[in-house]
Each structure stands twice: as structure tokens, then as C-alpha cells.
Write a protein that holds these residues in place. Structure first.
Motif, PDB file in Angstrom:
ATOM      1  N   LYS A   1     -22.763   3.263  48.122  1.00 22.01           N
ATOM      2  CA  LYS A   1     -24.006   2.939  48.836  1.00 22.01           C
ATOM      3  C   LYS A   1     -24.132   1.436  49.010  1.00 22.01           C
ATOM      4  CE  LYS A   1     -26.516   6.999  47.338  1.00 22.01           C
ATOM      5  NZ  LYS A   1     -27.367   7.534  46.281  1.00 22.01           N
TER       6      LYS A   1
ATOM      7  N   GLU B   1     -24.542   8.311  53.609  1.00 21.53           N
ATOM      8  CA  GLU B   1     -24.753   9.302  52.544  1.00 21.53           C
ATOM      9  C   GLU B   1     -23.913  10.562  52.740  1.00 21.53           C
ATOM     10  OE1 GLU B   1     -26.124  10.390  49.026  1.00 21.53           O
ATOM     11  OE2 GLU B   1     -27.068   8.640  49.945  1.00 21.53           O
TER      12      GLU B   1
ATOM     13  N   SER C   1     -21.283  12.120  50.004  1.00 20.73           N
ATOM     14  CA  SER C   1     -21.421  13.447  49.393  1.00 20.73           C
ATOM     15  C   SER C   1     -20.236  14.348  49.724  1.00 20.73           C
ATOM     16  CB  SER C   1     -22.743  14.106  49.776  1.00 20.73           C
ATOM     17  OG  SER C   1     -22.838  14.267  51.156  1.00 20.73           O
TER      18      SER C   1
END
Length: 164
Positions: free
Chosen positions: A90, A96, A100
Motif C-alpha cells: 500500500k 488494493e 488481495s
């Protein structure tokens, strides 16, 4: 004694492009790393955008590829947990969904075994008789490595019950 400062050389956009192509051909980089390097060379933001787009088009830069390598390497070699890996990505402004996806590729059994191995090793180095203090120290250690609380506590409880 005089204070010598290194004189910055002017780097043209063309020269910067060839330099970052060379850097990217040697080691996987993300857009954030390259933009940072271009800023150090005082390349204009318009030229930075053009250089980064060229690197992406020419397949020198790919944040998904970078993220997959980063996750795998930090897990295997640095023995970091998901939380720490995600935090560092990040900071490099990786989206994101890419983070993930890469983290989801970690094998759950290998992940748990990795945590168990580092906690087993750590428990040998801790000189603590009080089981609550021992548990707290192991838990803080696992948190520092970026492992989730629930998994950490399960493994810590197993290790402490074996020790008794």
C-alpha cells in the motif's frame, strides 16, 4: 573541512527512459519506484507520465507481476505475514485489488507452517517462566511480522500447551 555536495547532472527524458529500462530489465519494479527515481532525477511530471506509459507498453513495468513477486519473496525469504506485506505494498501505491489477488495466492498450509516455525524458533530464545508473559511476547512478535491475531493465538496456544 568543507562540505562537498554532489552536483546533480541534468538527465534528459530520453536518457532517463533508457536508464529506467535498464533498471527494470535487471529487477522487477513498480510504477511508484520508477516515479520516485524519475523525481530524484528532476524529470518533469509530463515526461514522467510518458516514460512510465512507455515502460508499461513495452512490458518493462507491470504492477501485478511486481506484486506477485513481492508477496512470494517477502513471505518465503523474510517470513512476513499478510498484514505486513499488504502494508508495504500500500505504501508503494499498489491498488488494493492487486494486493488481495496476490496475497490470496499464498498457500494456507504453508502460511500456517511458516508462522509455526518462526514461533517455535522464537519460543526457544525467550527466557520467560510466566505463561501469560510468554504468550504476550510471542503474540507481539507475530504481530510485528504481520501475522493475523487469530492464527497467531491458535499457534501460540498449541506451542505453550506442548511446552508444559
Amino acid at each position: 573541512m568543507m562540505d562537498y555536495k554532489r552536483k546533480k547532472r541534468e538527465v534528459s527524458a530520453e536518457s532517463a527512459l533508457s536508464k529506467v529500462m535498464f533498471i527494470c530489465s535487471r529487477q522487477e519494479k513498480c510504477c511508484f519506484d520508477i516515479r520516485k527515481k524519475l523525481c530524484e532525477w528532476e524529470i518533469s511530471s509530463a515526461d514522467q507520465d510518458q516514460i512510465i506509459q512507455t515502460l508499461i507498453d513495452e512490458k518493462f513495468l507491470n504492477d501485478e507481476r511486481y506484486t506477485n513477486f513481492y508477496v512470494r519473496d517477502k513471505f518465503r525469504f523474510n517470513r512476513w505475514g499478510r498484514i505486513k506485506i499488504a502494508h508495504h505494498l500500500k505504501q508503494k501505491q499498489i491498488p488494493e485489488y492487486i494486493i488481495s489477488d496476490a496475497i490470496d495466492q499464498l498457500d494456507e498450509r504453508e502460511y500456517t507452517q511458516n508462522l509455526q516455525d518462526i514461533l517455535s524458533s522464537k519460543i526457544k530464545s525467550i527466557r520467560e517462566e510466566d505463561p501469560y508473559q510468554l504468550r504476550a511476547k510471542l503474540f507481539r512478535f507475530a504481530q510485528g511480522r504481520g501475522f493475523e491475531s487469530q492464527i497467531s493465538l491458535q499457534i501460540i496456544d498449541k506451542l505453550i500447551s506442548k511446552k508444559d
